[in-house]
Write a protein that holds these residues in place. Sequence first.
Motif, PDB file in Angstrom:
ATOM      1  N   ALA A   1     108.133 -11.647  -3.892  1.00 35.54           N
ATOM      2  CA  ALA A   1     107.720 -10.445  -3.176  1.00 35.54           C
ATOM      3  C   ALA A   1     107.565  -9.262  -4.117  1.00 35.54           C
ATOM      4  O   ALA A   1     106.680  -8.430  -3.941  1.00 35.54           O
ATOM      5  CB  ALA A   1     108.726 -10.131  -2.078  1.00 35.54           C
ATOM      6  N   ALA A   2     108.435  -9.166  -5.122  1.00 35.15           N
ATOM      7  CA  ALA A   2     108.366  -8.026  -6.031  1.00 35.15           C
ATOM      8  C   ALA A   2     107.025  -7.973  -6.762  1.00 35.15           C
ATOM      9  O   ALA A   2     106.463  -6.892  -6.960  1.00 35.15           O
ATOM     10  CB  ALA A   2     109.517  -8.083  -7.039  1.00 35.15           C
ATOM     11  N   PHE A   3     106.499  -9.140  -7.154  1.00 36.86           N
ATOM     12  CA  PHE A   3     105.186  -9.172  -7.797  1.00 36.86           C
ATOM     13  C   PHE A   3     104.125  -8.595  -6.873  1.00 36.86           C
ATOM     14  O   PHE A   3     103.305  -7.766  -7.279  1.00 36.86           O
ATOM     15  CB  PHE A   3     104.802 -10.611  -8.160  1.00 36.86           C
ATOM     16  N   LEU A   4     104.117  -9.047  -5.631  1.00 30.60           N
ATOM     17  CA  LEU A   4     103.097  -8.620  -4.682  1.00 30.60           C
ATOM     18  C   LEU A   4     103.232  -7.141  -4.347  1.00 30.60           C
ATOM     19  O   LEU A   4     102.236  -6.420  -4.232  1.00 30.60           O
ATOM     20  CB  LEU A   4     103.189  -9.466  -3.413  1.00 30.60           C
ATOM     21  N   ILE A   5     104.467  -6.686  -4.208  1.00 30.35           N
ATOM     22  CA  ILE A   5     104.700  -5.276  -3.899  1.00 30.35           C
ATOM     23  C   ILE A   5     104.275  -4.397  -5.066  1.00 30.35           C
ATOM     24  O   ILE A   5     103.633  -3.358  -4.885  1.00 30.35           O
ATOM     25  CB  ILE A   5     106.182  -5.048  -3.540  1.00 30.35           C
ATOM     26  N   GLN A   6     104.602  -4.828  -6.288  1.00 26.42           N
ATOM     27  CA  GLN A   6     104.231  -4.022  -7.447  1.00 26.42           C
ATOM     28  C   GLN A   6     102.713  -3.948  -7.626  1.00 26.42           C
ATOM     29  O   GLN A   6     102.191  -2.942  -8.116  1.00 26.42           O
ATOM     30  CB  GLN A   6     104.888  -4.565  -8.713  1.00 26.42           C
ATOM     31  N   GLN A   7     102.026  -4.998  -7.227  1.00 23.60           N
ATOM     32  CA  GLN A   7     100.559  -4.959  -7.291  1.00 23.60           C
ATOM     33  C   GLN A   7     100.006  -3.860  -6.403  1.00 23.60           C
ATOM     34  O   GLN A   7      99.005  -3.222  -6.720  1.00 23.60           O
ATOM     35  CB  GLN A   7      99.983  -6.314  -6.882  1.00 23.60           C
ATOM     36  N   GLN A   8     100.672  -3.618  -5.277  1.00 23.57           N
ATOM     37  CA  GLN A   8     100.241  -2.577  -4.347  1.00 23.57           C
ATOM     38  C   GLN A   8     100.712  -1.191  -4.767  1.00 23.57           C
ATOM     39  O   GLN A   8     100.031  -0.195  -4.562  1.00 23.57           O
ATOM     40  CB  GLN A   8     100.757  -2.889  -2.935  1.00 23.57           C
ATOM     41  N   ASP A   9     101.925  -1.130  -5.350  1.00 20.23           N
ATOM     42  CA  ASP A   9     102.525   0.156  -5.715  1.00 20.23           C
ATOM     43  C   ASP A   9     103.417  -0.044  -6.936  1.00 20.23           C
ATOM     44  O   ASP A   9     104.542  -0.530  -6.816  1.00 20.23           O
ATOM     45  CB  ASP A   9     103.343   0.706  -4.552  1.00 20.23           C
ATOM     46  N   PRO A  10     102.945   0.310  -8.129  1.00 21.78           N
ATOM     47  CA  PRO A  10     103.734   0.108  -9.351  1.00 21.78           C
ATOM     48  C   PRO A  10     105.072   0.835  -9.351  1.00 21.78           C
ATOM     49  O   PRO A  10     105.980   0.457 -10.090  1.00 21.78           O
ATOM     50  CB  PRO A  10     102.813   0.656 -10.454  1.00 21.78           C
ATOM     51  N   GLU A  11     105.216   1.871  -8.518  1.00 20.23           N
ATOM     52  CA  GLU A  11     106.458   2.649  -8.472  1.00 20.23           C
ATOM     53  C   GLU A  11     107.351   2.241  -7.302  1.00 20.23           C
ATOM     54  O   GLU A  11     108.335   2.936  -7.001  1.00 20.23           O
ATOM     55  CB  GLU A  11     106.129   4.142  -8.355  1.00 20.23           C
ATOM     56  N   ALA A  12     107.051   1.150  -6.663  1.00 17.14           N
ATOM     57  CA  ALA A  12     107.716   0.791  -5.410  1.00 17.14           C
ATOM     58  C   ALA A  12     109.218   0.580  -5.569  1.00 17.14           C
ATOM     59  O   ALA A  12     109.689   0.027  -6.555  1.00 17.14           O
ATOM     60  CB  ALA A  12     107.086  -0.478  -4.839  1.00 17.14           C
ATOM     61  N   VAL A 112     119.046  -2.653  -3.337  1.00 18.27           N
ATOM     62  CA  VAL A 112     117.957  -1.696  -3.521  1.00 18.27           C
ATOM     63  C   VAL A 112     117.638  -1.666  -5.004  1.00 18.27           C
ATOM     64  O   VAL A 112     118.542  -1.528  -5.840  1.00 18.27           O
ATOM     65  CB  VAL A 112     118.334  -0.289  -3.021  1.00 18.27           C
ATOM     66  N   TRP A 113     116.347  -1.829  -5.334  1.00  8.80           N
ATOM     67  CA  TRP A 113     115.906  -1.811  -6.732  1.00  8.80           C
ATOM     68  C   TRP A 113     114.441  -1.439  -6.799  1.00  8.80           C
ATOM     69  O   TRP A 113     113.715  -1.501  -5.811  1.00  8.80           O
ATOM     70  CB  TRP A 113     116.146  -3.155  -7.404  1.00  8.80           C
ATOM     71  N   LYS A 114     114.028  -1.042  -7.979  1.00  7.59           N
ATOM     72  CA  LYS A 114     112.610  -0.855  -8.247  1.00  7.59           C
ATOM     73  C   LYS A 114     111.996  -2.237  -8.456  1.00  7.59           C
ATOM     74  O   LYS A 114     112.588  -3.099  -9.129  1.00  7.59           O
ATOM     75  CB  LYS A 114     112.400  -0.007  -9.501  1.00  7.59           C
ATOM     76  N   ALA A 115     110.808  -2.450  -7.920  1.00  2.65           N
ATOM     77  CA  ALA A 115     110.138  -3.733  -8.113  1.00  2.65           C
ATOM     78  C   ALA A 115     109.998  -4.037  -9.599  1.00  2.65           C
ATOM     79  O   ALA A 115     110.237  -5.171 -10.055  1.00  2.65           O
ATOM     80  CB  ALA A 115     108.767  -3.724  -7.433  1.00  2.65           C
ATOM     81  N   GLU A 116     109.640  -3.027 -10.368  1.00  2.00           N
ATOM     82  CA  GLU A 116     109.473  -3.219 -11.807  1.00  2.00           C
ATOM     83  C   GLU A 116     110.787  -3.627 -12.472  1.00  2.00           C
ATOM     84  O   GLU A 116     110.813  -4.451 -13.391  1.00  2.00           O
ATOM     85  CB  GLU A 116     108.944  -1.935 -12.448  1.00  2.00           C
ATOM     86  N   THR A 117     111.896  -3.069 -12.004  1.00  2.00           N
ATOM     87  CA  THR A 117     113.199  -3.361 -12.600  1.00  2.00           C
ATOM     88  C   THR A 117     113.602  -4.809 -12.378  1.00  2.00           C
ATOM     89  O   THR A 117     114.053  -5.493 -13.312  1.00  2.00           O
ATOM     90  CB  THR A 117     114.268  -2.426 -12.023  1.00  2.00           C
ATOM     91  N   ILE A 118     113.449  -5.301 -11.160  1.00  2.00           N
ATOM     92  CA  ILE A 118     113.855  -6.684 -10.899  1.00  2.00           C
ATOM     93  C   ILE A 118     112.933  -7.662 -11.620  1.00  2.00           C
ATOM     94  O   ILE A 118     113.379  -8.716 -12.098  1.00  2.00           O
ATOM     95  CB  ILE A 118     113.921  -6.972  -9.379  1.00  2.00           C
ATOM     96  N   ILE A 132     106.710 -18.785 -13.170  1.00  2.00           N
ATOM     97  CA  ILE A 132     106.221 -19.473 -11.974  1.00  2.00           C
ATOM     98  C   ILE A 132     105.898 -18.469 -10.870  1.00  2.00           C
ATOM     99  O   ILE A 132     104.862 -18.564 -10.209  1.00  2.00           O
ATOM    100  CB  ILE A 132     107.238 -20.517 -11.491  1.00  2.00           C
ATOM    101  N   LEU A 133     106.785 -17.504 -10.672  1.00  3.79           N
ATOM    102  CA  LEU A 133     106.537 -16.489  -9.642  1.00  3.79           C
ATOM    103  C   LEU A 133     105.271 -15.695  -9.946  1.00  3.79           C
ATOM    104  O   LEU A 133     104.510 -15.358  -9.038  1.00  3.79           O
ATOM    105  CB  LEU A 133     107.738 -15.552  -9.531  1.00  3.79           C
ATOM    106  N   GLY A 134     105.037 -15.424 -11.226  1.00  6.17           N
ATOM    107  CA  GLY A 134     103.815 -14.716 -11.615  1.00  6.17           C
ATOM    108  C   GLY A 134     102.573 -15.525 -11.320  1.00  6.17           C
ATOM    109  O   GLY A 134     101.556 -14.982 -10.865  1.00  6.17           O
ATOM    110  N   GLU A 135     102.650 -16.827 -11.567  1.00  9.04           N
ATOM    111  CA  GLU A 135     101.510 -17.699 -11.288  1.00  9.04           C
ATOM    112  C   GLU A 135     101.218 -17.753  -9.784  1.00  9.04           C
ATOM    113  O   GLU A 135     100.051 -17.791  -9.369  1.00  9.04           O
ATOM    114  CB  GLU A 135     101.789 -19.103 -11.830  1.00  9.04           C
ATOM    115  N   ILE A 136     102.264 -17.741  -8.993  1.00 10.55           N
ATOM    116  CA  ILE A 136     102.072 -17.711  -7.535  1.00 10.55           C
ATOM    117  C   ILE A 136     101.433 -16.392  -7.121  1.00 10.55           C
ATOM    118  O   ILE A 136     100.464 -16.355  -6.359  1.00 10.55           O
ATOM    119  CB  ILE A 136     103.422 -17.913  -6.809  1.00 10.55           C
ATOM    120  N   ALA A 137     101.961 -15.293  -7.646  1.00  7.61           N
ATOM    121  CA  ALA A 137     101.461 -13.966  -7.267  1.00  7.61           C
ATOM    122  C   ALA A 137     100.009 -13.773  -7.676  1.00  7.61           C
ATOM    123  O   ALA A 137      99.260 -13.064  -7.000  1.00  7.61           O
ATOM    124  CB  ALA A 137     102.334 -12.884  -7.902  1.00  7.61           C
ATOM    125  N   ASP A 138      99.601 -14.409  -8.775  1.00 10.81           N
ATOM    126  CA  ASP A 138      98.216 -14.270  -9.245  1.00 10.81           C
ATOM    127  C   ASP A 138      97.198 -14.809  -8.246  1.00 10.81           C
ATOM    128  O   ASP A 138      96.016 -14.448  -8.304  1.00 10.81           O
ATOM    129  CB  ASP A 138      98.041 -14.991 -10.588  1.00 10.81           C
TER     130      ASP A 138
END
Length: 198
Positions: A1-12, A112-118, A132-138
């Motif tokens: 989820a963090a990959f997908l959320i960060q794609q929408q909002d880098p500061e999420a 609670v964390w920043k998407a970028e941090t996790i 693997i998570l990155g490949e899924i998010a792509d």
Amino acid sequence: AAFLIQQQDPEATMLVMPADHLINPTNEFCRSVEHATQLVDSAPERIVTFGISPSYAAESFGYIERDDALGELAEDAPRTYRVRQFREKPTATVAQQYLESGNFYWNSGIFVWKAETILRALQEYEPAMFQILGEIADTAGSANFETVLSEKFAHIEGKSIDYAVMEKHSEVLVVEAPFQWNDVGNWQSLATMYDADE
């Protein structure tokens, strides 16, 4: 989820929590989440979790051992501490020691964390999982997303987030929950909500 959320909002900022817990009162929970959000906004490398003050020596929960109190808080802010260590589900004897020490919380599994941090933490501590998570998010939004998700997710070694990241990350805080929490995970926890019948 963090990959997908960060794609929408880098500061999420993300609130991650189980779906099957009972939390009351809602306004105190929301106040705590706002407090945690402010903590990660002021220092994005932080990861914040919520500790539940134990009411009995539970063997069915993981525990969080607190360290020094965070000194930069407003007077009315929930008590917040640095995390000394995450502890696995204890034996009855150890759970009693935790209860008596006063320095341990039940681990709520809420973060609670920043998407970028996790994502950075996963890249550092669990690079195979991160890849693997990155490949899924792509493939998000593509016709073959579900197929890729099903195939690649099966190759991830199952680990709790505590073991994968929390025990290794240097900036983890625990907020002492000012709300009531119940994971409704066994008959004992259910009995705190309803009167027992015969």
